[in-house]
Design an enzyme around this catalytic site. Structure first.
Site, PDB file in Angstrom:
ATOM      1  CG  MET A   1     -26.754  13.441 -40.875  1.00 14.93           C
ATOM      2  SD  MET A   1     -25.105  12.692 -40.819  1.00 14.93           S
ATOM      3  CE  MET A   1     -24.155  14.016 -40.071  1.00 14.93           C
ATOM      4  NE  ARG A   2     -33.721  13.266 -34.252  1.00 19.69           N
ATOM      5  CZ  ARG A   2     -34.494  12.673 -35.147  1.00 19.69           C
ATOM      6  NH1 ARG A   2     -34.381  11.368 -35.331  1.00 19.69           N
ATOM      7  NH2 ARG A   2     -35.345  13.355 -35.868  1.00 19.69           N
TER       8      ARG A   2
END
Length: 646
Positions: A256-257
Site C-alpha cells: 500500500m506504500r
C-alpha cells in the site's frame, strides 16, 4: 557535512537551471510535503543532479532553532559513513569529562528541516539506506544503543542520486523512495548551449549571477512556504482517492506504500498550484513520479512508465472514480437471510508445477549431434540457495559473504587494531581500574591500554563468474531451458546481493567470455537469452578462461573475492583426453584459492558422476540442479578450497 545557506559564496540559483523540469518539480513537491519520502534521481554523470539538489536547500523556509531563524541546511552523507555517524552515538567527551551518559546527535539530526543528500546512494550499505528511509517516512529517529535510549525529530527532504551503470538499488529499496526521476542530458543544441553559457557566467561572477535570479528564487521560496501552510486544508475527496487506488491496482504494485505516496504527492501538487482540492491533473502528475520505479518488481524489468499504459490506466481509473458507492450487503442473519454458502475451493494452484526447474529424472537423452541453434527460452525462475565464500573478506559492500567493514555492524570490542573506537568496550575496560588510579571529581581516568577498537562485520559483494555448458550434450531443449532458467535465477540473486558478474559459455572448440565482469547484470540476462548451443564440450578451456578472468580482476580490485559457478553435466569432449584436461584446468583454477560451486546438470536414471569429479578437482562445493532452489532445499552452500558439500 556541507551546509547550504551558510557559506560566503552563493550557490547556483534554482531558477537558473535549464531544463530538468521533472526533477525540479519532484524536489519542489517533497519540499512542500517532506512526508512523501524523498526523491531518487537516476542518471548518467554530468546531468546537473547535484547542482539542482544543492540549489533546492536555499529555497526552504528558515528553521526556528530557539535563538531565531537560520537557513535550512543541506547535509551531505558520504558513502563511507558509519552507522554511528548517521544516527548518533554516545557523547564521549561528556562521558569522560563529566561521567554523564549523553547522546551525540548524528547527520539525521543535523538535517532536520533541511535536505539530506546522498550521492551514489546505490553504493551505500543497505542497512544505512533502510535507516535513512525509515527516518524520512516517520519524521523521527529512535535510537536504542550503547546503553542510550533517545528519540528526536528528523523531518528532511531526502534526495539520493545514482548512476545506474554502477549498479542498481534492490527493488525493495526502490519502493521505499517516494518519488523517482530519470534524468539525461538534452540532445537539443540550443538547450546545451544555454546550459554551458549559464554555467560559465556563474563561474565568472557567482555573486552577480545569483543576484540576477534572486527575485525568481525568492518568489519560489514564498510559493513553497505558502503551499506548506495550505497543505493541511487541501481536500482529497473519495472520488480522487478511488482514482488513486484504481491506478495503483491497475499497475499491480505491491503493498500500500504506492497508494499513500501517490495521495501525498497529489495533495502536495494541488497545494503547489494553489488549488483547494485534489483534481485529476494532480493525480496524473503524481502517478508519473511515484509509479515508474515501483513497476520494477523483477530486477531485470526495464524502468519507466509507458505513456500509453498510463493513459489507459487513467481512463480506467476515471471510470472507477465515477462509479457510485456500492450498496451495503444485506445482513445474512436478518430477515430472508440464512447461513452463507460454503466457499468453493476453486481451481487447484499451479504453483507446484512451476517451482521445479529440473528435468525429469526419467529423461535419458542420447547423444546430440544437431547443428548450432538458439537456446530454448529460460524456464521459470526461482529463489536460489545462498552461495557464499567461507571466511571473512574485506571487499566492496554487498549482501553475499561475510566481511570486515568500517561501515558494518559492530560485533564486539577488540584489542586488535580496529576501525573506529568501541566506546562501551573502552569505558568498561577502564572502569575496573578507577579505584587504583585514584579517580577524582567524578572524572574517569583512562590509560592507553583501555582503548578498544570496534570489530565490525558486514556483507560484501563478490565477483561471480558463471561457466555455462552450452554444448551438444546439454542441448536438449527442456534440459538447457532448465539450465538457463537457473542461471537467470542466479543472476537475479547476484543483482540483489550487489555482486559483479561475468559469464563464460563453453561450446564448440573454445570458451567465450560473453560478458566481462560488470555490475549491470541485466546485460548478462540479455546475452544469455541470445545464447547459441551445440558442438563439443571444451570444459578445460572454460576453467582456464575463468582463471584468466579472476586473475585479471584481482589486479583491478584486489579486495573483491571471486567465486566460480559452473553449470555442466561434466561430459568434456573434443581433443585428446578431454576429461583429464578438464580436471587439470580445474586444479589450476583451485590453485588460485578461488571458491567454486559445480551445479550438476546431468539427468536420467544413470548418472556418470563426472560433475562431482570436477567439483573434487576444484576443491569446491557440489550440488545438483534440482537442489539449487531455496524452497526445495534450505540452507547455505559455502564454496571453498578443500571443501566438498554433498
Amino acid at each position: 557535512m556541507a551546509q547550504a545557506g551558510t557559506g560566503s559564496e552563493p550557490g547556483f540559483p534554482f531558477s537558473a537551471i535549464v531544463g530538468q523540469d521533472t526533477l525540479r518539480l519532484a524536489l519542489t513537491l517533497c519540499a512542500v510535503h517532506p512526508g512523501i519520502g524523498g526523491v531518487l534521481v537516476r542518471g548518467e554523470k554530468g546531468t546537473a543532479k547535484s547542482t539542482v539538489v544543492r540549489a533546492l536547500a536555499a529555497l526552504l523556509p528558515p528553521v526556528d532553532d530557539g535563538n531565531g531563524g537560520r537557513p535550512a541546511r543541506l547535509v551531505e552523507l558520504p558513502v563511507g559513513a558509519t552507522e554511528d555517524r548517521v544516527v548518533g552515538s554516545l557523547d564521549l567527551e561528556k562521558v569522560l569529562r563529566d561521567g554523564e551518559r549523553a547522546f551525540q546527535p548524528g547527520l539525521l539530526a543535523a538535517a532536520h528541516d533541511g535536505v539530506l543528500y546522498v550521492d551514489e546512494v546505490n553504493l551505500l550499505h543497505d542497512h544505512l539506506v533502510d535507516v535513512l528511509l525509515d527516518a524520512a517516512a516517520m519524521g523521527r529517529v529512535h535510537i536504542e544503543r550503547d546503553g542510550v535510549s533517545h528519540s528526536h525529530p528528523a523531518r528532511f527532504v531526502l534526495v539520493g542520486t545514482m548512476n545506474p551503470e554502477e549498479g542498481e538499488l534492490r527493488p525493495q529499496l526502490l519502493d521505499r523512495f517516494g518519488l523517482a526521476v530519470d534524468v539525461a542530458a538534452s540532445r537539443e543544441v540550443d538547450v546545451r548551449m544555454q546550459v554551458v553559457r549559464r554555467r560559465l557566467d556563474f563561474e565568472a561572477d557567482p555573486a552577480g549571477f545569483a543576484a540576477r535570479y534572486a527575485d525568481e528564487d525568492s518568489a519560489l521560496a514564498r510559493r513553497i512556504a505558502a503551499a506548506r501552510a495550505a497543505l493541511p486544508a487541501i481536500e482529497l475527496s473519495d472520488t480522487e482517492l478511488r482514482r488513486i487506488a484504481a491506478l495503483c491496482a491497475s499497475f499491480d504494485v505491491d503493498g500500500m506504500r504506492a497508494d499513500l505516496v501517490l495521495a501525498r504527492t497529489a495533495t502536495a501538487h494541488a497545494a503547489w498550484r494553489g488549488a483547494a482540492a485534489v483534481a485529476e491533473e494532480d493525480v496524473r502528475v503524481a502517478a508519473e513520479l511515484t509509479l515508474p520505479h515501483r513497476r520494477r518488481r523483477d530486477p531485470f524489468d526495464e524502468p519507466g512508465l509507458d505513456p500509453q499504459q498510463l493513459e489507459d490506466a487513467m481512463r480506467d481509473a476515471a471510470e472507477q472514480a465515477n462509479q457510485p458507492e456500492p450498496e451495503p450487503e444485506p445482513d445474512p442473519d436478518g430477515p430472508g437471510g440464512g447461513a452463507p454458502e460454503p466457499e468453493s475451493d476453486g481451481a487447484a494452484s499451479p504453483d507446484g508445477a512451476q517451482q521445479s526447474a529440473e528435468p525429469s529424472e526419467s529423461e535419458q537423452p542420447g547423444p546430440v549431434r544437431a547443428p548450432e541453434r538458439p537456446a530454448a527460452a529460460p524456464s521459470a525462475q526461482f529463489k536460489t540457495r545462498l552461495l557464499t565464500i567461507p571466511g571473512v573478506g574485506e571487499g566492496a559492500p554487498g549482501r553475499r559473504s561475510r566481511s570486515r567493514s568500517a561501515q558494518g555492524r559492530t560485533v564486539r570490542p577488540t584489542t586488535e587494531p580496529g576501525r573506529g573506537l568501541h566506546l562501551v568496550g573502552t569505558l568498561f575496560a577502564a572502569a575496573e581500574h578507577q579505584v587504583a588510579r585514584g579517580r577524582r571529581d567524578g572524572r574517569m581516568v583512562l590509560a592507553p591500554g583501555d582503548i578498544r577498537g570496534a570489530h565490525r562485520e558486514g556483507r560484501e559483494g563478490n565477483l561471480v563468474v558463471f561457466v555455462v555448458d552450452a554444448s551438444g550434450s546439454m542441448a536438449a531443449r527442456d534440459r538447457l531451458s532448465a539450465v538457463t532458467g537457473a542461471v537467470v535465477s542466479l543472476l537475479r540473486d547476484a543483482y540483489q546481493r550487489r555482486d559483479k558478474v561475468a559469464v563464460i559459455t563453453v561450446r564448440g572448440a573454445a570458451a567465450e567470455l560473453v560478458l566481462p565482469p560488470t555490475s549491470s547484470v541485466d546485460v548478462a540476462v540479455r546475452r544469455l537469452r541470445s545464447l547459441r548451443t551445440g558442438g563439443k564440450t571444451p570444459l578445460a578451456q572454460g576453467f582456464l578462461k575463468a582463471r584468466e578472468v579472476v586473475l585479471r580482476e584481482k589486479v583491478r580490485d584486489p579486495q573483491r573475492r571471486a567465486m566460480v559457478v559452473a553449470l555442466t553435466d561434466g561430459r568434456a569432449t573434443g581433443g585428446v583426453d578431454p576429461v583429464h584436461r578438464a580436471r587439470v584446468a580445474a586444479t589450476l583454477l583451485a590453485g588460485e584459492s578461488v571458491a567454486s560451486v559445480v551445479v550438476d546438470c546431468e539427468s536420467g536414471m544413470v548418472r556418470l558422476g563426472l560433475a562431482r569429479d570436477l567439483a573434487t578437482a576444484l576443491r569446491g562445493a557440489y550440488i545438483r540442479l534440482g537442489e539449487l532452489s531455496a524452497e526445495q532445499v534450505a540452507g547455505v552452500v559455502r564454496a571453498g578450497t578443500a571443501k566438498l558439500a554433498a
